[in-house]
Design an enzyme around this catalytic site. Structure first.
Site, short mmCIF file in Angstrom:
data_model
loop_
_atom_site.label_atom_id
_atom_site.label_comp_id
_atom_site.label_asym_id
_atom_site.label_seq_id
_atom_site.Cartn_x
_atom_site.Cartn_y
_atom_site.Cartn_z
N CYS A 113 0.81 -1.22 0.00
CA CYS A 113 0.00 0.00 0.00
C CYS A 113 0.85 1.27 0.00
O CYS A 113 0.35 2.34 -0.37
CB CYS A 113 -0.96 0.00 1.18
SG CYS A 113 -2.15 -1.33 1.07
N HIS A 250 -3.32 7.39 2.46
CA HIS A 250 -3.71 6.08 1.93
C HIS A 250 -5.12 5.78 2.43
O HIS A 250 -5.46 6.00 3.59
CB HIS A 250 -2.72 5.02 2.43
CG HIS A 250 -3.13 3.62 2.10
ND1 HIS A 250 -3.57 3.25 0.85
CD2 HIS A 250 -3.19 2.50 2.86
CE1 HIS A 250 -3.86 1.97 0.85
NE2 HIS A 250 -3.65 1.48 2.06
N ASN A 280 -10.00 -0.03 -0.30
CA ASN A 280 -8.54 0.05 -0.25
C ASN A 280 -7.99 -0.51 -1.57
O ASN A 280 -8.07 -1.70 -1.82
CB ASN A 280 -8.03 -0.77 0.94
CG ASN A 280 -6.52 -0.74 1.09
OD1 ASN A 280 -5.81 -0.26 0.20
ND2 ASN A 280 -6.03 -1.26 2.20
N1 ACO Z 1 -18.60 -8.38 8.70
C1 ACO Z 1 -19.04 -8.66 9.94
N2 ACO Z 1 -18.21 -9.01 10.95
C2 ACO Z 1 -16.91 -9.07 10.67
C3 ACO Z 1 -16.38 -8.80 9.39
C4 ACO Z 1 -17.29 -8.44 8.38
N3 ACO Z 1 -16.90 -8.14 7.13
N4 ACO Z 1 -15.04 -8.95 9.45
C5 ACO Z 1 -14.73 -9.30 10.69
N5 ACO Z 1 -15.85 -9.39 11.46
C6 ACO Z 1 -15.99 -9.75 12.86
C7 ACO Z 1 -14.80 -10.51 13.38
O1 ACO Z 1 -14.91 -11.89 13.08
C8 ACO Z 1 -14.90 -10.24 14.86
O2 ACO Z 1 -15.84 -11.10 15.41
P1 ACO Z 1 -15.62 -11.74 16.87
O3 ACO Z 1 -15.55 -10.56 17.80
O4 ACO Z 1 -16.82 -12.59 17.04
O5 ACO Z 1 -14.32 -12.47 16.78
C9 ACO Z 1 -15.49 -8.82 14.94
O6 ACO Z 1 -16.04 -8.56 13.63
C10 ACO Z 1 -14.45 -7.76 15.26
O7 ACO Z 1 -13.29 -7.99 14.47
P2 ACO Z 1 -12.05 -7.03 14.51
O8 ACO Z 1 -10.99 -7.54 13.59
O9 ACO Z 1 -11.67 -6.74 15.93
O10 ACO Z 1 -12.70 -5.69 13.91
P3 ACO Z 1 -12.04 -4.29 13.80
O11 ACO Z 1 -12.91 -3.29 14.45
O12 ACO Z 1 -10.59 -4.30 14.15
O13 ACO Z 1 -12.16 -4.00 12.25
C11 ACO Z 1 -10.75 -4.10 10.30
C12 ACO Z 1 -11.54 -4.88 11.32
C13 ACO Z 1 -11.72 -3.22 9.52
C14 ACO Z 1 -10.04 -5.04 9.35
C15 ACO Z 1 -9.73 -3.19 11.01
O14 ACO Z 1 -9.00 -3.95 11.93
C16 ACO Z 1 -8.78 -2.52 10.07
O15 ACO Z 1 -9.13 -1.66 9.31
N6 ACO Z 1 -7.47 -2.83 10.17
C17 ACO Z 1 -6.45 -2.20 9.39
C18 ACO Z 1 -6.44 -2.65 7.99
C19 ACO Z 1 -5.53 -1.74 7.22
O16 ACO Z 1 -5.45 -0.57 7.44
N7 ACO Z 1 -4.78 -2.22 6.31
C20 ACO Z 1 -3.90 -1.26 5.65
C21 ACO Z 1 -2.91 -1.85 5.01
S1 ACO Z 1 -3.55 -2.74 3.66
C22 ACO Z 1 -2.20 -3.22 2.72
O17 ACO Z 1 -1.09 -2.87 2.95
C23 ACO Z 1 -2.46 -4.21 1.62
#
Ligand code: ACO
Length: 323
Positions: A113, A250, A280
């Site tokens: 990214c 980003h 993204n």
């Molecule tokens: N729909 C519904 N529920 C979901 C989904 C979905 N699409 N995806 C995950 N969940 C669930 C999980 O299973 C979890 O359930 P559980 O509590 O029963 O285990 C719950 O939602 C919470 O999951 P978290 O991972 O804690 O959710 P979070 O609030 O952290 O959001 C996310 C997840 C959006 C991926 C976030 O962590 C994020 O944005 N992280 C950074 C990603 C990023 O910035 N990447 C950049 C680099 S990308 C690159 O370089 C290619």
């Protein structure tokens, strides 16, 4: 002194738009969850006839047209991508040939990214080092091809697309008011390589593989890393957040963007956000956002613009440009 000045910007998106609601019924997810956790409402997904090379070519053509230039006027093409058409040759040489260029040189670089920010800094070094006079810098991706479409925690986050800028050597006074690339900071730390990666490759599995991410871990590091390189760039340029006209981060997650801007003291109205429209798009996200903010009249000549990205590796970086 020689500076790398932005002459043009352009972008290209696949025809197909996929809304959050298109996942409902297929995966256990909802539009409400995706919007609340990420700010994403839709993304573009490449069709069979659309590839990283075709999207990159279209973005390059649009950037050249906005600069009033043709491929004959360019001596280098630099493509940031993690989703090349083939393992080799570089997709940049495919784009070079699609543009009808038989001169100059082209190559790919990969910093996930952060790829476009790395590529702008690299192109600037080539220009200042006298190796090239005009460079098309492209970020193009088809992440849809490396997603595990059964994994709701990753497949809802990404989209396909391409963006490009044309950088040109310009003799400037060497003062803070110069146009062009003014300051930059790049970082990487491979000890985090298992937090965001693709589980295949030519030298290991012999397969392309799928994207795997510990989202919570990435999130935990993102804001600190982003603000660190931006502050380093502020220090180099001897400016503060108040001097910025535009912040073009980003586009991974709205919450990361908002938290970074808040920590840095950048006003909301200066932040360019397109994650709602594109998801993204990895190395394409920053030039796609730039393209939107230039074409809608927000970013203008003379504006001070901060680009930033963080991604797999981890890699992260920032670059300050006077437009
Ligand atoms: N729909 C519904 N529920 C979901 C989904 C979905 N699409 N995806 C995950 N969940 C669930 C999980 O299973 C979890 O359930 P559980 O509590 O029963 O285990 C719950 O939602 C919470 O999951 P978290 O991972 O804690 O959710 P979070 O609030 O952290 O959001 C996310 C997840 C959006 C991926 C976030 O962590 C994020 O944005 N992280 C950074 C990603 C990023 O910035 N990447 C950049 C680099 S990308 C690159 O370089 C290619």
């Amino acid at each position: 002194m020689i500076r790398s000045v932005v002459r043009g910007v352009g972008s290209a998106l696949p025809r197909r738009v996929m809304k959050n609601t298109d996942f409902e019924g297929v995966l256990e997810t909802s539009d409400a969850w995706i919007v609340q956790r990420t700010g994403i409402r839709q993304r573009h997904i490449a069709g069979d006839d659309e590839t990283t090379a075709s999207l990159g070519e279209a973005a390059a053509r649009a950037a050249l047209a906005s600069a009033g230039l043709t491929p004959d006027d360019v001596d280098m093409i630099l493509l940031a991508t993690s989703t090349p058409n083939n393992t080799f040759p570089a997709t940049a040489v495919d784009i070079q040939s699609r543009l009808g260029m038989r001169h100059g040189f082209a190559f790919d670089m990969q910093a996930v990214c952060s790829g476009f920010v790395y590529a702008v800094v690299t192109a600037d070094a080539y220009i200042r080092g006298g190796l090239a006079k005009r460079i098309v810098v492209i970020g193009a991706e088809t992440f849809s091809r490396i997603l595990d479409w059964t994994d709701r925690s990753t497949c809802v986050l990404f989209g396909d697309g391409a963006g490009a800028i044309v950088l040109e050597a310009s003799e400037e006074p060497g003062a803070p008011g110069d146009r062009g690339v003014l300051a930059a900071a790049l970082r990487s730390d491979g000890t985090h390589k298992d937090k965001l990666f693709v589980d295949g490759g030519p030298s290991t599995t012999g397969t392309v593989g799928h994207l795997r991410m510990e989202g919570r871990e990435v999130f935990k590091h993102a804001v600190g890393m982003i603000t660190d390189v931006i502050e380093a760039t502020f220090d180099q340029a001897k400016i503060t957040a108040e001097d910025l006209d535009w912040f073009v981060p980003h586009q991974a997650n709205r919450r990361i963007i908002d938290a970074s801007a808040k920590k840095l003291g950048i006003a909301d109205e200066k932040v360019v956000v397109t994650v709602d429209l594109h998801g993204n798009t990895s190395a394409a996200s920053v030039p796609l956002a730039l393209s939107v903010a230039v074409s809608d009249g927000r970013i203008n000549k003379g504006d001070l613009v901060m680009l930033e990205a963080m991604g797999g590796g981890f890699t992260w970086g920032a670059v300050l440009i006077r437009w």
